[in-house]
Design a protein around this motif. Structure first.
Motif, PDB file in Angstrom:
ATOM      1  N   TYR A  26      15.728  46.803  95.778  1.00  0.00           N
ATOM      2  CA  TYR A  26      15.246  46.525  97.128  1.00  0.00           C
ATOM      3  C   TYR A  26      16.302  46.915  98.140  1.00  0.00           C
ATOM      4  N   LEU A  60      17.372  46.198 102.310  1.00  0.00           N
ATOM      5  CA  LEU A  60      17.160  45.327 103.461  1.00  0.00           C
ATOM      6  C   LEU A  60      17.512  46.064 104.750  1.00  0.00           C
ATOM      7  N   THR A 100      14.574  40.505 109.476  1.00  0.00           N
ATOM      8  CA  THR A 100      14.711  41.330 108.273  1.00  0.00           C
ATOM      9  C   THR A 100      13.417  42.055 107.924  1.00  0.00           C
ATOM     10  N   THR A 160      12.160  44.172 104.523  1.00  0.00           N
ATOM     11  CA  THR A 160      12.575  44.387 103.141  1.00  0.00           C
ATOM     12  C   THR A 160      11.682  45.422 102.477  1.00  0.00           C
ATOM     13  N   VAL A 178      10.848  36.934  98.663  1.00  0.00           N
ATOM     14  CA  VAL A 178      10.838  37.291 100.088  1.00  0.00           C
ATOM     15  C   VAL A 178      10.007  36.217 100.777  1.00  0.00           C
ATOM     16  N   VAL A 217      15.280  36.323 100.239  1.00  0.00           N
ATOM     17  CA  VAL A 217      15.426  37.031 101.513  1.00  0.00           C
ATOM     18  C   VAL A 217      14.672  36.263 102.594  1.00  0.00           C
ATOM     19  N   PRO A 224      20.469  37.421 102.900  1.00  0.00           N
ATOM     20  CA  PRO A 224      19.878  36.791 101.724  1.00  0.00           C
ATOM     21  C   PRO A 224      20.768  35.683 101.160  1.00  0.00           C
TER      22      PRO A 224
END
Length: 274
Positions: free
Chosen positions: A5, A7, A16, A18, A153, A192, A198
């Motif tokens: 992943y 960010l 954020t 993601t 998330v 996240v 995070p």
């Protein structure tokens, strides 16, 4: 199965965005906020997509989280079903328009209520993810768990930058419990949030859960018990103003959000009484 992943963090409120890659799909969460930032996310997705199915998930409908979705018309859009209740999405899009207009932000697209590929109701498994409604900050907030990666998330909770911003305190406490169960079961090792950095590792995630739960419990006790014992508004305001978060005084820049929480809890207490 391989997972990675990336960010992206906006200059606005460290919101954020993601991007999670799985073998078969690209997942994008909350593309935000300024057009150049969204362009960067778009370019990154295009560079790694390689023919994979493209899923865009809105963790919730707050205006700072949804401004970039029209840039991705090919994406299959997913959210929790409450996002379309009571004209919520249209109101939030109007907030984007007002912010953009106030600060002369020019976008290459217009905002319209989008067509959703999937609206989630209850917690459910879908493809390689687990969707978990986590209301409390908003009625439509939803967390997404990538089981293989042990990545959650989560939307606007458990931030390193802010205490809970409350829409419903009882729902918020229940949502923290749902997430805590996943963490203690060993299903989440990285989380996240919607703003900030995070949380990595069980200890850090549980610390964020515990301090947010403590804030909610303290806030509810001051208002619910205070009103029940006949405290007047000035007294409640004073007690609420003396609260701490994570053993620190409330950040002066977040005092207005803290005061909104007080007003929300007063409304909840009055509703309970009625």
């Amino acid at each position: 199965m391989g997972h990675t992943y990336k960010l992206f963090t906006s200059y606005l409120w460290q919101t954020t965005s993601t991007v999670v890659s799985t073998d078969d799909r690209i997942y994008l969460f909350d593309p935000a906020y300024f057009p150049q930032e969204v362009d960067g996310i778009f370019d990154y997705v295009e560079s790694i997509r390689n023919g994979r199915e493209f899923i865009l998930v809105l963790t919730h409908g707050d205006w700072d989280h949804i401004a970039g979705y029209p840039k991705f018309p090919e994406a299959k859009l997913i959210a929790q079903k409450e996002i379309l209740e009571s004209g919520r999405m249209e109101k939030k899009l109007n907030k984007v328009r007002r912010f953009d207009g106030s600060y002369y932000v020019v976008r290459p697209y217009e905002f319209e209520i989008p067509t959703f590929f999937k609206l989630v109701d209850e917690a459910e498994e879908w493809q390689e993810v687990f969707f978990l409604p986590v209301p409390g900050h908003t009625p439509d907030q939803m967390a997404t768990l990538f089981r293989d990666q042990k990545l959650l998330v989560v939307g606007d909770m458990l931030s390193n930058l802010e205490f809970p911003f409350i829409d419903n305190s009882g729902d918020y406490l229940n949502s923290l419990e749902k997430i805590e169960r996943l963490v203690t079961a060993g299903e989440v090792e990285e989380l996240v949030p919607g703003h900030g950095i995070p949380a990595k590792g069980r200890e850090e995630i549980l610390h964020r859960i515990n301090r947010d739960r403590q804030y909610l419990r303290d806030a509810r006790a001051i208002i619910f018990d205070g009103l029940a014992s006949g405290a007047d508004e000035k007294e409640l305001e004073e007690r609420f103003g003396q609260m701490t978060y994570d053993d620190q005084p409330i950040d002066p820049y977040l005092l207005s959000a803290h005061e909104q929480n007080r007003n929300q809890l007063i409304n909840e207490a009055v509703s309970r009484k009625g």
